[in-house]
Design a protein around this motif. Structure first.
Motif, PDB file in Angstrom:
ATOM      1  N   VAL A   7       0.852  -1.332   0.046  1.00 59.29           N
ATOM      2  CA  VAL A   7      -0.173  -0.088  -0.158  1.00 59.29           C
ATOM      3  C   VAL A   7       0.927   1.294   0.068  1.00 59.29           C
ATOM      4  O   VAL A   7       2.078   1.281   0.479  1.00 59.29           O
ATOM      5  CB  VAL A   7      -0.989   0.087   1.061  1.00 59.29           C
ATOM      6  CG1 VAL A   7      -1.995  -1.079   0.858  1.00 59.29           C
ATOM      7  CG2 VAL A   7      -0.143   0.021   2.373  1.00 59.29           C
ATOM      8  N   LEU A  65      -7.642  -2.071  -3.854  1.00 57.55           N
ATOM      9  CA  LEU A  65      -8.573  -1.144  -2.995  1.00 57.55           C
ATOM     10  C   LEU A  65      -7.630  -0.769  -1.897  1.00 57.55           C
ATOM     11  O   LEU A  65      -7.922   0.339  -1.046  1.00 57.55           O
ATOM     12  CB  LEU A  65      -9.790  -1.655  -2.408  1.00 57.55           C
ATOM     13  CG  LEU A  65     -10.967  -1.631  -3.562  1.00 57.55           C
ATOM     14  CD1 LEU A  65     -12.134  -2.317  -2.844  1.00 57.55           C
ATOM     15  CD2 LEU A  65     -11.324  -0.465  -4.080  1.00 57.55           C
ATOM     16  N   GLY A  66      -6.819  -1.854  -1.574  1.00 56.98           N
ATOM     17  CA  GLY A  66      -6.032  -1.642  -0.310  1.00 56.98           C
ATOM     18  C   GLY A  66      -7.033  -2.125   0.977  1.00 56.98           C
ATOM     19  O   GLY A  66      -6.547  -1.648   2.186  1.00 56.98           O
ATOM     20  N   PHE A  67      -7.869  -2.857   0.587  1.00 56.61           N
ATOM     21  CA  PHE A  67      -8.976  -3.233   1.851  1.00 56.61           C
ATOM     22  C   PHE A  67      -8.486  -4.413   2.290  1.00 56.61           C
ATOM     23  O   PHE A  67      -8.185  -5.396   1.708  1.00 56.61           O
ATOM     24  CB  PHE A  67     -10.149  -3.204   1.476  1.00 56.61           C
ATOM     25  CG  PHE A  67     -10.633  -1.753   1.100  1.00 56.61           C
ATOM     26  CD1 PHE A  67      -9.846  -0.520   1.415  1.00 56.61           C
ATOM     27  CD2 PHE A  67     -12.122  -1.468   0.924  1.00 56.61           C
ATOM     28  CE1 PHE A  67     -10.502   0.616   1.400  1.00 56.61           C
ATOM     29  CE2 PHE A  67     -12.582  -0.146   0.991  1.00 56.61           C
ATOM     30  CZ  PHE A  67     -11.897   0.819   1.120  1.00 56.61           C
ATOM     31  N   ASN A  73      -8.812  -0.140   5.693  1.00 62.36           N
ATOM     32  CA  ASN A  73      -8.058   0.629   4.851  1.00 62.36           C
ATOM     33  C   ASN A  73      -6.529   0.266   5.258  1.00 62.36           C
ATOM     34  O   ASN A  73      -6.283   0.851   6.259  1.00 62.36           O
ATOM     35  CB  ASN A  73      -8.561   1.813   4.390  1.00 62.36           C
ATOM     36  CG  ASN A  73      -7.739   2.521   3.428  1.00 62.36           C
ATOM     37  OD1 ASN A  73      -6.528   2.189   3.146  1.00 62.36           O
ATOM     38  ND2 ASN A  73      -8.240   3.500   2.691  1.00 62.36           N
ATOM     39  N   THR A 105      -4.425   3.474   5.530  1.00 63.54           N
ATOM     40  CA  THR A 105      -4.852   4.659   6.516  1.00 63.54           C
ATOM     41  C   THR A 105      -4.923   3.961   7.828  1.00 63.54           C
ATOM     42  O   THR A 105      -4.875   4.602   8.824  1.00 63.54           O
ATOM     43  CB  THR A 105      -5.814   5.049   6.323  1.00 63.54           C
ATOM     44  OG1 THR A 105      -7.181   4.424   6.313  1.00 63.54           O
ATOM     45  CG2 THR A 105      -6.001   5.680   4.659  1.00 63.54           C
ATOM     46  N   GLU A 122      -7.636   2.694   9.020  1.00 61.71           N
ATOM     47  CA  GLU A 122      -9.132   3.385   9.512  1.00 61.71           C
ATOM     48  C   GLU A 122     -10.096   2.266   8.916  1.00 61.71           C
ATOM     49  O   GLU A 122      -9.616   1.219   7.962  1.00 61.71           O
ATOM     50  CB  GLU A 122      -9.428   4.549   8.861  1.00 61.71           C
ATOM     51  CG  GLU A 122      -8.708   5.635   9.211  1.00 61.71           C
ATOM     52  CD  GLU A 122      -8.589   5.931  10.438  1.00 61.71           C
ATOM     53  OE1 GLU A 122      -9.592   5.502  11.394  1.00 61.71           O
ATOM     54  OE2 GLU A 122      -7.881   6.773  10.986  1.00 61.71           O
ATOM     55  N   ALA A 139     -13.137   0.938   6.755  1.00 64.57           N
ATOM     56  CA  ALA A 139     -13.731   1.735   5.723  1.00 64.57           C
ATOM     57  C   ALA A 139     -15.180   1.236   5.928  1.00 64.57           C
ATOM     58  O   ALA A 139     -15.967   2.097   5.602  1.00 64.57           O
ATOM     59  CB  ALA A 139     -13.229   1.063   4.431  1.00 64.57           C
ATOM     60  N   ARG A 165     -16.375  -2.279  -1.945  1.00 68.47           N
ATOM     61  CA  ARG A 165     -16.346  -0.857  -1.599  1.00 68.47           C
ATOM     62  C   ARG A 165     -17.173  -0.381  -0.672  1.00 68.47           C
ATOM     63  O   ARG A 165     -16.716   0.384   0.132  1.00 68.47           O
ATOM     64  CB  ARG A 165     -16.688  -0.122  -3.020  1.00 68.47           C
ATOM     65  CG  ARG A 165     -15.471  -0.162  -4.007  1.00 68.47           C
ATOM     66  CD  ARG A 165     -15.676   0.600  -5.190  1.00 68.47           C
ATOM     67  NE  ARG A 165     -14.978   0.518  -6.081  1.00 68.47           N
ATOM     68  CZ  ARG A 165     -13.441   1.174  -6.075  1.00 68.47           C
ATOM     69  NH1 ARG A 165     -13.349   2.170  -5.151  1.00 68.47           N
ATOM     70  NH2 ARG A 165     -12.757   1.226  -7.187  1.00 68.47           N
TER      71      ARG A 165
END
Length: 675
Positions: free
Chosen positions: A339, A475-477, A560, A563, A565, A567, A617
């Motif tokens: 990421v 997405l980086g999720f 995420n 970050t 966080e 999502a 998403r």
């Protein structure tokens, strides 16, 4: 923690087997029944610096997590948010009567693999190859004794003179089959199988010409075997030996001699470019809620350990729980992805565990990406217990599951119904009230005439359990499913009579055990008709397993990784016995998600007999199908020989609606788009 640890290399001849091997021709095996020739993937030599990446075709699912990075991410896009509502059941393959070998949930937890339109899966007494578009059997291999792992198997693409193989475990047996015929590959171990020193009820991990396995029995640790010959190549002993760093974290010599740390995760993940294997390890194997006889942090229990995949040498480790007395294992391997953070591309590792936290680490160094703080935690009042004064708490992300409890959290009839709420009040009152001091609350000591019940969140089910995580690198999720089921109990002293023939026949030995007002060491904070095992422990989770705190009881969470966080997070599962306006409670869940380039997350896991698709998403639920039984397994998606994308999952966890704890109905179920 950059210091290295030397592994136990088994033999020079075993290492030489990584370079050269002289296989023998295979003889037909009586156990293998070829029903129709299966398409055989072409043997592909593995490059020296990477695993067999060139056979990772878009339509394949060649290992438990699809790729060695553990993302469970498929590039297939035929099924997407616009058409996922048209998914329908395409075929069903019965798996045979459940024998629960290695099972935690009352049925098969198997994840198939898919190679060029052919599926391979373990069933009750056999391993089978199936046509991916129809479920038709191509061959079957029936075991002469025992049962295959109910969790998964592995594919090795072979090399110039060795055809592709399928590997699976059956207790201590590690068995190799020719993937085209289902016959034993006799050159492996001289008979098509080897006897391992431990039981491993899961899928071997293939890297280059190595098969890497964990452990479900002492002495624990991680091992690698040559995929061609079966020779043991290296061993990582998860309890440090006398001359190694970490030896001092187990206290006395006697406690170290008794200690073992299991690696019971269903698979491993691996950074191919760095040749680093990430071993997620369980807590100390003597899980009785008391650790006074093993003072110290107890390395490498509850740790993710980065090992040189070719030698087993330790590169770094990160311990997520010090001196575990809660059963907060790391039950699943981490997911790996890259990421961008502050304009710099960072190789990260996302490790979820039963403690309710997600640790995001730099996978090259083991350093926390968003910071970890050693925070003071409540002390233990059990005589002789020396609990850790602090525990490592991530600064980001926030907890992904409930980690505390307050009296107002008790469920009410307005949340569910009168009967459930009354039972939960009774459960609270039977134990003399409930005590919780936040994250890592220790079980309190019960002295004579004083009844004190501790309520832990998460309980021993987690948090995040063995289903583990999936990731969408675009997405980086990172996607994780969690359950909020507390554990109840206390620690009490018991006295055992000395063994017969002892010098002092009247002598007694003091020990400690975890128990509760309900009885048994594993009391859940729920209203349930789940059947206990012979020790009085409620291991399963029936549809009548309703936790006693306010919903949600289970969630699907997207983090995420760039970050730290959250999502999105949504309740995972419904309680359809409640009125419609109360049904979205989330459910107890065991099993894990997968993700696709089509923008979807697929997951079963819940004890409401549903298989679902969510938008990756937004977390919006886009589709669900009701199954015969609970799907406590990780699904797959693949291309069939007809060019269609399929999604398949094993439905086998006992629903217990009709009291069926060993159902014949367990099956592999495949779905495709309705045309």
């Amino acid at each position: 923690m950059p210091s290295t640890r030397a592994p136990r290399l088994v033999a020079v001849s075993a290492l030489a087997g990584l370079v050269a091997c002289s296989p023998r021709s295979s003889e037909p095996q009586a156990q293998a029944q070829a029903l129709e020739p299966a398409p055989a993937p072409a043997p592909t030599p593995a490059p020296a610096s990477t695993p067999s990446a060139d056979y990772l075709a878009a339509g394949d699912w060649p290992s438990y997590n699809r790729d060695l990075a553990g993302t469970r991410f498929s590039p297939l896009m035929q099924i997407d948010p616009s058409n996922v509502g048209n998914l329908r059941q395409a075929w069903v393959y019965p798996l045979g009567r459940n024998t629960t070998t290695g099972s935690l949930t009352g049925g098969s937890e198997a994840t198939p693999i898919a190679i060029e339109g052919t599926l391979f899966v373990t069933a009750a007494d056999r391993v089978v190859a199936l046509r991916g578009g129809t479920g038709q059997e191509l061959w079957r291999f029936v075991l002469d004794r025992g049962s295959p792992s109910r969790r998964g198997l592995a594919f090795w693409p072979g090399e110039a003179n060795v055809p592709p193989r399928v590997f699976f475990t059956a207790g201590r047996r590690l068995i190799a089959l020719d993937s085209a015929t289902g016959r034993k590959a006799l050159e492996f171990g001289g008979s098509g199988e080897i006897e391992m020193p431990i039981v491993y009820n899961a899928a071997p991990t293939c890297f280059e010409n190595l098969l890497i396995v964990g452990s479900n029995t002492p002495p624990g640790g991680v091992r690698a075997f040559d995929a061609r010959t079966g020779a043991e190549v290296w061993v990582f002993d998860a309890v440090p030996r006398a001359d190694e760093p970490g030896h001092e974290t187990w206290g006395t010599d006697a406690s170290r001699e008794r200690a073992s740390v299991l690696g019971w995760s269903f698979s491993f993940t691996l950074d191919v470019d760095r040749a680093l294997l990430y071993a997620s390890l369980a807590g100390p194997s003597a899980d009785d809620g008391f650790g006074g006889d093993r003072p110290g942090d107890n390395l490498y229990a509850n740790s993710v350990v980065a090992l040189d995949a070719r030698t087993g040498e330790r590169r770094w480790h990160f311990q997520t729980v010090h001196h575990d007395v809660w059963d907060y294992d790391l039950p699943a391997p981490p997911a790996l992805l890259d990421v961008a953070i502050g304009g710099v591309r960072v190789p990260v590792l996302a490790q979820a565990g039963k403690s309710g936290y997600l640790y995001v680490l730099n996978r090259a160094t083991g350093e926390p990406v968003f910071g970890v703080e050693e925070r003071p935690v409540p002390p233990s009042d059990v005589p002789g217990e020396r609990a850790a004064a602090t525990q490592p708490i991530p600064l980001k992300p926030p907890p992904i599951a409930r980690v505390a409890y307050a009296p107002d959290d008790l469920v009410t009839r307005d949340d569910t119904n009168t009967t459930h709420a009354a039972f939960c009040r009774s459960l609270r009152d039977r134990g003399g009230g409930l005590q919780n001091s936040g994250p890592f609350t220790p079980y309190r000591f019960r002295a004579e005439g004083r009844q004190r019940t501790t309520l832990l969140f998460p309980g021993s089910l987690g948090g995040a359990n063995w289903g583990g995580a999936a990731a969408d690198p675009t997405l980086g999720f990172v996607f994780v499913n969690t359950s909020d089921v507390g554990s109840l109990g206390w620690i009490e002293a018991v006295r055992d009579d000395a063994e017969p023939g002892a010098v002092e026949a009247s002598a007694e030995i003091l020990r400690y055990r975890r128990t509760s007002a309900v009885g048994g060491p594993w009391t859940r904070f729920w209203w349930s008709d789940a059947k206990p095992d012979s020790g009085g422990n409620e291991l399963g989770a029936s549809e009548r397993s309703w936790p006693c705190q306010k919903p949600p009881w289970g969630q699907l969470v997207a983090v995420n990784a760039a970050t730290g966080e959250i999502a999105w997070q949504v309740p995972l599962g419904i309680t359809e016995q409640l009125p419609e306006e109360k049904q979205r409670t989330g459910r107890v869940n065991l099993g894990g998600p997968i993700a696709t380039a089509g923008g979807l997350v697929f997951i079963g896991a819940t004890n409401d007999r549903r298989f679902r698709a969510f938008s990756s998403r937004t977390g919006a639920e886009l589709w669900n199908a009701k199954l015969e039984l609970n799907a406590h397994a990780v699904p797959i998606t693949y291309l069939g020989g007809d060019g269609k994308q399929y999604v398949a999952i094993v439905a086998a966890g006992a629903s217990e609606i009709d009291g069926a704890d060993t159902p014949d109905a367990q099956a592999l179920v495949a779905f495709a788009l309705l045309r």
